[in-house]
Design an enzyme around this catalytic site. Structure first.
Site, PDB file in Angstrom:
ATOM      1  N   CYS A   2     -23.336 -21.584  -5.648  1.00  0.00           N
ATOM      2  CA  CYS A   2     -24.465 -20.949  -5.308  1.00  0.00           C
ATOM      3  C   CYS A   2     -24.765 -20.583  -6.895  1.00  0.00           C
ATOM      4  CB  CYS A   2     -24.552 -19.894  -4.666  1.00  0.00           C
ATOM      5  SG  CYS A   2     -24.655 -20.213  -2.745  1.00  0.00           S
ATOM      6  N   ARG A  28     -24.100 -25.759  -9.340  1.00  0.00           N
ATOM      7  CA  ARG A  28     -23.183 -24.930  -8.520  1.00  0.00           C
ATOM      8  C   ARG A  28     -23.822 -25.057  -7.196  1.00  0.00           C
ATOM      9  NH1 ARG A  28     -20.654 -20.595 -11.339  1.00  0.00           N
ATOM     10  NH2 ARG A  28     -20.851 -19.465  -9.574  1.00  0.00           N
ATOM     11  N   ASN A 101     -24.073 -14.766  -4.313  1.00  0.00           N
ATOM     12  CA  ASN A 101     -23.098 -15.966  -4.280  1.00  0.00           C
ATOM     13  C   ASN A 101     -21.949 -15.112  -3.507  1.00  0.00           C
ATOM     14  OD1 ASN A 101     -21.215 -16.797  -6.952  1.00  0.00           O
ATOM     15  ND2 ASN A 101     -21.534 -17.985  -4.821  1.00  0.00           N
ATOM     16  N   GLY A 102     -21.423 -15.899  -2.562  1.00  0.00           N
ATOM     17  CA  GLY A 102     -20.071 -15.283  -1.936  1.00  0.00           C
ATOM     18  C   GLY A 102     -20.292 -15.494  -0.510  1.00  0.00           C
ATOM     19  N   GLU A 480      -6.316 -39.058  -9.356  1.00  0.00           N
ATOM     20  CA  GLU A 480      -7.572 -38.561  -9.968  1.00  0.00           C
ATOM     21  C   GLU A 480      -8.694 -39.829  -9.968  1.00  0.00           C
ATOM     22  OE1 GLU A 480      -9.042 -35.860 -10.596  1.00  0.00           O
ATOM     23  OE2 GLU A 480     -10.629 -36.281 -11.966  1.00  0.00           O
ATOM     24  N   LYS A 484     -12.203 -39.306  -7.911  1.00  0.00           N
ATOM     25  CA  LYS A 484     -13.589 -39.470  -8.610  1.00  0.00           C
ATOM     26  C   LYS A 484     -14.408 -40.572  -7.661  1.00  0.00           C
ATOM     27  CE  LYS A 484     -13.794 -36.819 -10.789  1.00  0.00           C
ATOM     28  NZ  LYS A 484     -12.710 -35.927 -11.156  1.00  0.00           N
ATOM     29  N   HIS A 503       5.461 -48.299   3.108  1.00  0.00           N
ATOM     30  CA  HIS A 503       5.733 -47.460   4.410  1.00  0.00           C
ATOM     31  C   HIS A 503       4.730 -47.161   5.339  1.00  0.00           C
ATOM     32  CE1 HIS A 503       9.847 -47.160   2.725  1.00  0.00           C
ATOM     33  NE2 HIS A 503       9.297 -47.174   1.631  1.00  0.00           N
ATOM     34  N   LYS A 603     -19.623 -27.295  -8.257  1.00  0.00           N
ATOM     35  CA  LYS A 603     -18.704 -27.196  -9.512  1.00  0.00           C
ATOM     36  C   LYS A 603     -17.741 -26.032  -9.309  1.00  0.00           C
ATOM     37  CE  LYS A 603     -17.816 -28.873 -13.853  1.00  0.00           C
ATOM     38  NZ  LYS A 603     -17.401 -29.876 -13.531  1.00  0.00           N
TER      39      LYS A 603
END
Ligand code: F6R
Length: 608
Positions: A2, A28, A101-102, A480, A484, A503, A603
């Site tokens: 947010c 965000r 925000n939260g 990584e 992505k 395995h 993000k």
């Protein structure tokens, strides 16, 4: 998670600014967007689900009257993305507007209590209790500042809040925080408040941090910050940010992600220029600690995993890596002042990481933070901070911040290596010289692999699932690479240690199943060849990221990406991740997705 923005100015309409600021905060969250301004003594509201430009096309966010307003771009937690759940939220009288925000943990009981008192709540959000609580306090005769102050005593959870009301005689915004970021900006006759610096970066490079437990009132003439606890005034100097507004623009690239991939050489160059004392001081803390833990999430966790190998091979110490979210459930308090935490978080705000760091601090451990954001929450908790120099990263998928995390870990490992004496001084010198060449190496690696990545994406974009295999430090690269691809192209992608692949995961492999092998020219290479043969025998489509001139691996692979320079083994992730970043980017494009705004992601993850 947010993005919130507020602005109050002497004259002129704020709506066009709010619209642009929200675009700069869109990384965000982009489930919905909303703006509210005050003009002629009433609230003017536009809000809707969807990304900012979609909503703007429908509602024209630029045309709203008023020289004061607030805006919000949402990453949904409580309630589906919808118009009603979009922020701002309002009280019953339609005079108070709030963005948040939260997460408000006790929202259920507060909703019940407010409903009991006759309040009409319209949305499914936790946020909506806030304007109604403020309304009650204002009805008791309080001004907005006092009403917000009292409201913070009723809510439990984490929050950054900006509120405004038509009841006030003059225009002012009130903001407060606990656990979520807020920064304030000032220019002549204008005040800004936002979740993050890029929102008002084109207007000013000076920002003032608001800290937990503080409340600020902002007018066009100035700002006043007080402590919630005793109403004492806080005087805090502003911090000058070196980031430029241009860095937060696409500068001709079609997407932030591609721009940020291309910015990696400069990001490394700038991070290599960090003052040597900053690295040395962190190295001394590490060297004098008995146990070293590395804590991080997501991509930052992959930097930590690669960093472990650097510490081990150069400094002779092997830090314990733990996902920050699992740390307290793993150590059970068995920590002391002899322990040291290296916390890695580009945003400096990830709640999982912040909570783990608070926990470690309470148990006496020393904290070293590696972050890209000056003044972020982690910097205020840490005993020592290494500030990476990537500039603002807007693409939701981390690329250049990953690179600078690796660069600072490399510098740190070398500095600890000098203290422990584990590696020969000539070895350290060679590795330092290698780091100096890294910007050129990365630049060449990008140019060499962009077209092959685009081509391969064109050929295998419809494969639903892929395996990424590596060994040793290349396991971090494989992880990584898989993350992505998952994040932006939505393929099922799994990273495994090549040793472990026999395995179980090998059962997935049949004709043309893509398996990506990360094979630098290090001591894992011969065993990786064995793993390639096993997968080939089962019909896998072999895609290898290999060193230049590795003809043998080239002949075993259906597709290759090559790294055009010799690489120091423990630093290989920095070069070998490049083709995988580009491959994910082109996979997302080929599948018609926006790589900058992957679904369900934001993000900065500020919920537990
Ligand atoms: C992946 C990504 C996330 C973050 C993670 C931690 O591309 O961006 O996995 O790495 O949310 O974020 P920070 O580093 O801000 O703590």
């Amino acid at each position: 998670m947010c993005g919130i923005i507020g602005v109050v100015q002497k004259r002129g309409d704020v709506a066009p600014f709010l619209h642009q600021a929200l675009k700069r905060l869109e990384y965000r969250g982009y489930d919905s967007v909303g703006v509210t301004t005050i003009a002629d003594g009433r609230l003017h509201i536009k809000k809707e689900k969807g990304k900012i430009e979609e909503v703007h096309r429908k509602l024209n966010l630029d045309e709203m009257p008023g020289s004061m307003g607030i805006g919000h771009t949402r990453w949904a937690t409580h309630g589906i993305p919808s118009m009603l759940n979009s922020h701002p939220h309002f009280d019953c009288s339609g005079k108070i507007a709030v963005v948040h925000n939260g997460v408000i943990d006790n929202f259920m009981e507060l909703r019940a209590e407010l409903r009991e008192k006759g309040h009409k709540l319209q949305s499914e959000t936790d946020t909506e209790v806030i304007p109604h609580l403020i309304e009650d306090f204002m009805r008791d005769g309080m001004d907005l500042v006092h009403a917000v102050r009292e409201t913070t005593k009723r809510i439990q959870g984490t929050y950054a809040i900006v509120a405004m009301s038509t009841n006030a005689e003059e225009n002012y915004l009130v903001c407060t925080r606990d656990g979520n970021p807020l920064v304030i900006g000032r220019k002549k006759d204008v005040s800004y408040v936002s979740s993050d610096i890029p929102a008002f970066l084109p207007m000013t490079n000076d920002m003032i941090l608001l800290l937990d437990g503080e409340i600020a009132s902002l007018s066009a003439d100035g700002i006043k910050i007080e402590k919630i606890s005793d109403e004492s005034e806080v005087h805090r100097d502003s911090i000058r940010i070196s980031w430029t507004a241009d860095q937060a623009q696409k500068s001709g690239y079609p997407h932030f992600m591609l721009k940020e991939i291309h910015e990696q050489p400069d990001a490394i160059r700038n991070t290599l220029r960090l003052r040597s004392e900053v690295i040395r001081e962190a190295a001394e803390i590490i060297n004098s600690s008995e146990r070293i833990f590395m804590l991080a999430m997501g991509t930052s966790g992959h930097a930590a995993r690669a960093g472990r190998h650097m510490f081990s091979s150069i400094a002779g110490i092997l830090p314990v890596f733990e996902l920050a979210s699992d740390f307290s459930d793993t150590v059970y308090g068995a920590l002391s002042d002899k322990d040291c935490i290296i916390a890695i978080t580009q945003s400096g705000e990830t709640t999982d990481t912040i909570s783990a760091v608070k926990y470690a601090k309470e148990h006496g451990a020393k904290i070293i933070a590696i972050t890209n954001v000056v003044g972020s929450s982690i910097t205020r908790l840490a005993d020592h901070t290494i500030l990476t120099q990537a500039g603002p990263e807007i693409g939701v998928a981390a690329t250049k911040t990953f690179m600078v995390q690796l660069t600072s870990l490399a510098l740190l490992a070398l500095s600890v290596g000098e203290l422990t004496g584990f590696a020969d001084s000539r070895v350290i010198k060679t590795k330092r010289e290698f780091l100096e060449k890294l910007p050129d190496i990365i630049s060449d690696t990008i140019s060499r692999n962009e077209e092959p990545a685009r081509r391969l994406a064109g050929q295998i974009y419809d494969k639903p699932s892929l395996l990424f295999l590596g060994r040793g430090v290349s396991m971090a690269t494989a992880e990584e690479g898989a993350l992505k691809l998952k994040e932006i192209a939505y393929n099922h992608a799994e990273a495994y240690s090549a040793g472990e692949s026999k395995h179980g995961p090998i059962a997935l492999v049949q004709n043309d199943y893509p398996v990506i092998f990360v094979v630098p020219n290090d001591e894992t290479r011969s065993r990786m060849i064995g793993n390639i043969m096993e997968m080939k025998a089962r019909g896998a489509l072999v895609i290898s990221v290999i060193s230049k001139d590795d003809k043998e691996l080239e002949s075993l692979s259906n597709h290759i990406f090559t790294i055009p320079w010799d690489i120091e083994p423990e630093f290989s992730t920095m070069a070998f991740i490049i083709p995988l970043q580009l491959f994910s980017y082109y996979m997302a494009l080929r599948k018609g997705y926006d790589p900058d705004k992957p679904r369900n992601l934001a993000k900065s993850v500020t919920v537990l």
